[in-house]
Design a protein around this motif. Structure first.
Motif, PDB file in Angstrom:
ATOM      1  N   ARG A 128       0.822  -1.199   0.000  1.00  0.00           N
ATOM      2  CA  ARG A 128       0.000   0.000   0.000  1.00  0.00           C
ATOM      3  C   ARG A 128       0.863   1.260   0.000  1.00  0.00           C
TER       4      ARG A 128
ATOM      5  N   GLU B 169      -9.840  -8.472   6.720  1.00  0.00           N
ATOM      6  CA  GLU B 169      -9.717  -7.027   6.555  1.00  0.00           C
ATOM      7  C   GLU B 169      -8.898  -6.715   5.313  1.00  0.00           C
TER       8      GLU B 169
ATOM      9  N   CYS C  27     -17.201  -1.524   2.945  1.00  0.00           N
ATOM     10  CA  CYS C  27     -16.417  -0.353   3.321  1.00  0.00           C
ATOM     11  C   CYS C  27     -17.395   0.724   3.788  1.00  0.00           C
TER      12      CYS C  27
ATOM     13  N   THR D 210      -8.234  -3.855   1.933  1.00  0.00           N
ATOM     14  CA  THR D 210      -8.355  -2.471   1.471  1.00  0.00           C
ATOM     15  C   THR D 210      -8.388  -2.425  -0.053  1.00  0.00           C
TER      16      THR D 210
ATOM     17  N   THR E  96      -5.150  -5.283   4.813  1.00  0.00           N
ATOM     18  CA  THR E  96      -5.193  -4.030   5.585  1.00  0.00           C
ATOM     19  C   THR E  96      -4.141  -4.025   6.696  1.00  0.00           C
TER      20      THR E  96
ATOM     21  N   GLU F 240     -10.964   1.026   3.124  1.00  0.00           N
ATOM     22  CA  GLU F 240     -10.748  -0.131   4.007  1.00  0.00           C
ATOM     23  C   GLU F 240     -12.081  -0.808   4.288  1.00  0.00           C
TER      24      GLU F 240
END
Ligand code: ADP
Ligand code: MG
Length: 393
Positions: free
Chosen positions: A233, A279, A259, A281, A360, A248
């Motif tokens: 990321r 989790e 999200c 993103t 995430t 996220e």
């Protein structure tokens, strides 16, 4: 000319608990003639890494090789490198010619005629042949930086090291000099390390990027690899302007990523890449999100336009999902002629081919967008992997 090898190089400043780890266990191979950019935010260790190659800083651990020679014990003079910095450090009382020839007079036994010939040639190359009798104080910032580059060229080194050489110049001159350094590096074919915090310089200049954050290697790859195949990321957010948007979410049973303000239906390929992670993103670049009058499919979400920034051929549109509870704004790039006004309600559509997914917790990339071709990917097809420990939260 020479290759450069860094073997598990670490630099700590200070002792014990107070020590700052400026460079954290970096290993890197740079080929002879390669143009490599060290890029990362301020304080990420770029200059320290370069200074260890220069011999201006001694590493706490690890080895530095130039060509086949282990240079750990060699001072800067013995390493046959030439450096250009942000502050040009020209001698104010010497003419341009004296500034450029000083190094050769000190470190070689070339004849005066030969030195003059080389200085003139380098000055012509940098477009400052008519300024040889001027003092630095009489020159503009751009001309002074050309003198500094010319002085480096004339030394005909094994390696060029440049640390943010353009950051004192105004935007227009920076663009011109960027092109010139590119051309120069191509012509001279000298191994070059170039430090910048500017992702535009990084994208446009080097053969390969070395992306750093907190002293840790994040990714090593061609500019397009780092752009289209970010390994985490951090790289995804740092390379590309405006930055990638991140959403996220929590993975729900039905293969939906919930999200704030949008429930994204994962494609089959995404689901298999997500595995049993809870989790995840979403990463979507501004140019990959579309704005429509209708949702298009289940992955279209109602948004309200916050701000429109017209750039000419494109506009940046800042949007907020209508159903979100936090006030987070996302940016979308649209055609400059697409009529959009502030306060307007539209649907933001996220085509699944263009979306990236990240774990995430670790930040690791777990799903990459589709590509139409393998443009810009290095021969192996894969960029060198940053070590598995280089995660961030
Ligand atoms: P960059 O060039 O990416 O901005 P630097 O390599 O200059 O980063 O710095 C990396 C880290 O090392 C920073 O936290 C900085 O404060 C620290 N650092 C750099 N030089 C020194 C020094 N001489 N003494 C103590 N800390 C330093
Ligand atoms: Mg620096």
């Amino acid at each position: 000319m020479a290759s450069i090898t860094l073997d598990n190089v670490t630099k700590r400043f200070g002792e014990g608990g107070d020590a700052v780890v400026a460079v954290d266990d970096v290993s890197l191979e740079i080929e002879d003639g390669e143009f490599v950019i060290f890029v990362g935010p301020s304080g990420s260790g770029k200059s320290t890494l370069m200074r260890m190659v220069a011999g201006l800083e001694t590493q706490s651990d690890g080895d530095v090789y130039i060509g086949d020679a282990l240079v750990n014990q060699l001072g800067p003079r013995a390493r046959d490198i030439a450096m250009v910095f942000q502050n040009y450090a020209l001698y104010p009382n010497m003419t341009v010619e004296e500034n450029m020839s000083f190094g050769l007079k000190m470190s070689t036994d070339l004849s005066a005629d030969e030195i003059e010939r080389q200085v003139t040639e380098a000055a012509e190359m940098m477009g400052i042949g008519n300024l040889l009798d001027n003092k630095p104080g009489e020159l503009s910032g751009g001309q002074q930086q050309r003198v500094a580059l010319g002085r480096a060229i004339v030394r005909d080194p094994n390696v060029f090291l440049m640390d943010e050489p353009l950051s004192n110049l105004d935007a227009k001159l920076r663009t011109t000099m960027r092109t010139e350094i590119n051309r120069l590096q191509n012509d001279l074919d000298v191994t070059t390390l170039y430090v910048t915090h500017d992702q535009t310089e990084a994208m446009t200049m080097g053969d390969r990027l070395v992306v750093l954050n907190y002293g840790e290697l994040q990714q090593v790859g061609t500019p397009l690899e780092c752009f289209y195949r970010p390994q985490n990321r951090f790289v995804a957010g740092f390379i590309g302007s405006p930055s990638m948007n991140f959403f996220e979410g929590d993975v729900a049973d039905a293969g939906t990523l919930v999200c704030d303000g949008l429930a994204y239906e994962l494609s089959e390929r995404m689901r298999s890449n997500v595995g049993d992670r809870a989790e995840v993103t979403i990463g979507a670049r501004p140019e990959d999100i579309e704005l429509h009058d209708d949702p298009v499919d289940t992955n279209g979400f109602e948004v309200v336009v916050d701000v429109v920034e017209p750039m000419g051929s494109i506009s940046y549109v800042y949007i907020q999902p209508v159903d979100q509870s936090h006030e987070q704004t996302f940016v979308v790039e649209v055609d400059g002629q697409q009529p959009i006004t502030e306060g307007q309600r539209l649907y933001a559509h996220f085509p699944s081919e263009d979306v990236h997914l990240f774990d995430t917790k670790s930040g690791e990339a777990i799903h990459q967008r589709k590509l139409d071709s393998d443009v810009g990917m290095s021969a192996g097809g894969q960029s060198q992997n940053a070590s598995a420990s280089s995660s961030q939260s």
